[in-house]
Design a protein around this motif. Sequence first.
Motif, PDB file in Angstrom:
ATOM      1  N   ALA A  99      33.254 -16.113  17.449  1.00 46.62           N
ATOM      2  CA  ALA A  99      33.680 -16.252  16.203  1.00 46.62           C
ATOM      3  C   ALA A  99      33.725 -17.664  15.944  1.00 46.62           C
ATOM      4  O   ALA A  99      33.210 -18.176  14.921  1.00 46.62           O
ATOM      5  N   SER A 100      34.512 -18.612  16.873  1.00 52.71           N
ATOM      6  CA  SER A 100      34.823 -20.011  16.683  1.00 52.71           C
ATOM      7  C   SER A 100      33.294 -20.641  16.611  1.00 52.71           C
ATOM      8  O   SER A 100      32.980 -21.663  15.935  1.00 52.71           O
ATOM      9  N   VAL A 101      32.488 -20.562  17.660  1.00 52.19           N
ATOM     10  CA  VAL A 101      30.987 -21.002  17.739  1.00 52.19           C
ATOM     11  C   VAL A 101      30.201 -20.611  16.756  1.00 52.19           C
ATOM     12  O   VAL A 101      29.514 -21.681  16.050  1.00 52.19           O
ATOM     13  N   GLY A 102      30.178 -19.316  16.071  1.00 49.46           N
ATOM     14  CA  GLY A 102      29.296 -19.218  15.109  1.00 49.46           C
ATOM     15  C   GLY A 102      29.859 -19.539  13.655  1.00 49.46           C
ATOM     16  O   GLY A 102      28.868 -19.974  13.072  1.00 49.46           O
ATOM     17  N   LEU A 103      31.067 -19.796  13.552  1.00 51.58           N
ATOM     18  CA  LEU A 103      31.544 -20.321  12.337  1.00 51.58           C
ATOM     19  C   LEU A 103      31.261 -21.799  12.201  1.00 51.58           C
ATOM     20  O   LEU A 103      30.766 -22.293  11.211  1.00 51.58           O
ATOM     21  N   ARG A 104      31.265 -22.415  13.194  1.00 47.18           N
ATOM     22  CA  ARG A 104      31.046 -23.936  13.156  1.00 47.18           C
ATOM     23  C   ARG A 104      29.694 -24.128  12.952  1.00 47.18           C
ATOM     24  O   ARG A 104      29.028 -24.935  12.004  1.00 47.18           O
ATOM     25  N   ALA A 105      28.719 -23.130  13.635  1.00 47.68           N
ATOM     26  CA  ALA A 105      27.369 -23.293  13.418  1.00 47.68           C
ATOM     27  C   ALA A 105      27.037 -23.190  12.006  1.00 47.68           C
ATOM     28  O   ALA A 105      25.893 -23.570  11.553  1.00 47.68           O
ATOM     29  N   GLY A 106      27.638 -22.066  11.511  1.00 49.92           N
ATOM     30  CA  GLY A 106      27.389 -21.606  10.111  1.00 49.92           C
ATOM     31  C   GLY A 106      27.615 -22.683   9.070  1.00 49.92           C
ATOM     32  O   GLY A 106      27.075 -23.155   8.156  1.00 49.92           O
ATOM     33  N   GLN A 107      28.758 -23.378   9.345  1.00 53.12           N
ATOM     34  CA  GLN A 107      29.036 -24.717   8.436  1.00 53.12           C
ATOM     35  C   GLN A 107      27.975 -25.844   8.686  1.00 53.12           C
ATOM     36  O   GLN A 107      27.848 -26.195   7.535  1.00 53.12           O
ATOM     37  N   LEU A 108      27.821 -26.050   9.651  1.00 57.41           N
ATOM     38  CA  LEU A 108      26.504 -27.093   9.778  1.00 57.41           C
ATOM     39  C   LEU A 108      25.402 -26.779   9.141  1.00 57.41           C
ATOM     40  O   LEU A 108      24.806 -27.567   8.418  1.00 57.41           O
ATOM     41  N   LEU A 109      24.912 -25.560   9.082  1.00 59.30           N
ATOM     42  CA  LEU A 109      23.617 -25.124   8.628  1.00 59.30           C
ATOM     43  C   LEU A 109      23.886 -24.852   7.038  1.00 59.30           C
ATOM     44  O   LEU A 109      23.004 -25.422   6.480  1.00 59.30           O
ATOM     45  N   GLY A 110      24.943 -24.561   6.727  1.00 60.05           N
ATOM     46  CA  GLY A 110      25.316 -24.426   5.164  1.00 60.05           C
ATOM     47  C   GLY A 110      25.297 -25.944   4.533  1.00 60.05           C
ATOM     48  O   GLY A 110      24.437 -26.129   3.371  1.00 60.05           O
ATOM     49  N   MET A 111      25.946 -26.789   5.179  1.00 63.34           N
ATOM     50  CA  MET A 111      25.713 -28.166   4.897  1.00 63.34           C
ATOM     51  C   MET A 111      24.396 -28.826   4.693  1.00 63.34           C
ATOM     52  O   MET A 111      24.140 -29.313   3.720  1.00 63.34           O
ATOM     53  N   MET A 112      23.653 -28.744   5.940  1.00 66.78           N
ATOM     54  CA  MET A 112      22.177 -29.150   5.754  1.00 66.78           C
ATOM     55  C   MET A 112      21.453 -28.361   4.851  1.00 66.78           C
ATOM     56  O   MET A 112      20.610 -29.258   3.956  1.00 66.78           O
ATOM     57  N   GLU A 113      21.624 -27.282   4.403  1.00 63.70           N
ATOM     58  CA  GLU A 113      20.813 -26.413   3.501  1.00 63.70           C
ATOM     59  C   GLU A 113      21.163 -26.978   2.085  1.00 63.70           C
ATOM     60  O   GLU A 113      20.403 -27.155   1.053  1.00 63.70           O
ATOM     61  N   GLY A 114      22.648 -27.297   1.575  1.00 68.14           N
ATOM     62  CA  GLY A 114      22.863 -27.617   0.638  1.00 68.14           C
ATOM     63  C   GLY A 114      22.416 -29.122   0.305  1.00 68.14           C
ATOM     64  O   GLY A 114      22.169 -29.487  -1.051  1.00 68.14           O
ATOM     65  N   ILE A 115      22.218 -29.947   1.059  1.00 71.10           N
ATOM     66  CA  ILE A 115      21.844 -31.169   1.081  1.00 71.10           C
ATOM     67  C   ILE A 115      20.429 -31.461   0.808  1.00 71.10           C
ATOM     68  O   ILE A 115      19.766 -31.952  -0.225  1.00 71.10           O
ATOM     69  N   ALA A 116      19.701 -30.503   1.502  1.00 67.83           N
ATOM     70  CA  ALA A 116      18.230 -30.309   1.175  1.00 67.83           C
ATOM     71  C   ALA A 116      17.857 -29.724  -0.360  1.00 67.83           C
ATOM     72  O   ALA A 116      16.819 -30.020  -0.811  1.00 67.83           O
ATOM     73  N   ASP A 117      18.742 -28.788  -0.655  1.00 64.93           N
ATOM     74  CA  ASP A 117      18.578 -28.157  -1.999  1.00 64.93           C
ATOM     75  C   ASP A 117      18.941 -29.294  -2.987  1.00 64.93           C
ATOM     76  O   ASP A 117      18.202 -29.315  -4.340  1.00 64.93           O
ATOM     77  N   ALA A 118      19.614 -29.972  -2.886  1.00 65.11           N
ATOM     78  CA  ALA A 118      20.036 -31.245  -3.871  1.00 65.11           C
ATOM     79  C   ALA A 118      18.966 -32.050  -4.074  1.00 65.11           C
ATOM     80  O   ALA A 118      19.129 -32.688  -5.263  1.00 65.11           O
ATOM     81  N   VAL A 119      18.296 -32.435  -3.016  1.00 65.99           N
ATOM     82  CA  VAL A 119      17.457 -33.393  -3.126  1.00 65.99           C
ATOM     83  C   VAL A 119      15.982 -33.086  -2.992  1.00 65.99           C
ATOM     84  O   VAL A 119      15.147 -33.858  -3.142  1.00 65.99           O
ATOM     85  N   ARG A 120      15.867 -31.679  -3.310  1.00 67.52           N
ATOM     86  CA  ARG A 120      14.593 -31.153  -3.339  1.00 67.52           C
ATOM     87  C   ARG A 120      13.689 -31.638  -4.638  1.00 67.52           C
ATOM     88  O   ARG A 120      14.491 -31.746  -5.613  1.00 67.52           O
TER      89      ARG A 120
END
Length: 234
Positions: A99-120
Amino acid sequence: MHFQPIEHAADDAYTAQAQDTYQVEVDVPATHDALDDVFGSGPSSPVAEHQDAGPGAAHPSDMRRLQAEHSTAGYREGVSFAKDSSIQAGFDEGFSLGASVGLRAGQLLGMMEGIADAVRGRDDPDAVRAGDLVREAREDLSIATIFKADYWAEDGNWKYEVRPTQGADEVLFPDVAEAHPLIRKWTAILDEQLALWKIDQAILDDETGHRLESIMDEPIATSAVPSARKPLDW
């Protein structure tokens, strides 16, 4: 009339010598007493064979069956006891670590997707690269890649180097998650993207700000006069 004696031929002499030399031996079978097996004195007696077998002889068929049944029952009892004493503890530890590893990976992926959607929709190369990074992050931060055998041993321990947080005495699960090679890679990439687009991540970590859930729960302000509902005519 006188008859002359007939001389013996050489073959007759050889035949006579052969008859005197070779003799046929006939074995006379010994008398067999039918009562020998009754008292166990004969070699074919089962009592005599069992006594001559010694302590290393095989067990009778019922002893083998009982031995196999007790061995199987003991094995099953040992497995059941081991499950009760170790499986739950192993599951709790593995669940918390995963859960600790998956939570951190999900946070990173969510931030990257948010940036990509904002500058699309922008034409600059940085916006295009943000979209490419999201596709790469989805591959690297997936469950199949994060938990590959390259990073984890068969017993659930990690293969990479993990150091405790500065000032701590022991390694915790968040330390294991942060030390994961893919987590460290995308943490550095995310920091570059945050600096490039001038995003303050501390705003997202603010617990005192207004939440979307609280805003949606507030009643909608309107100037329209509420109309009374008329009863239905059946």
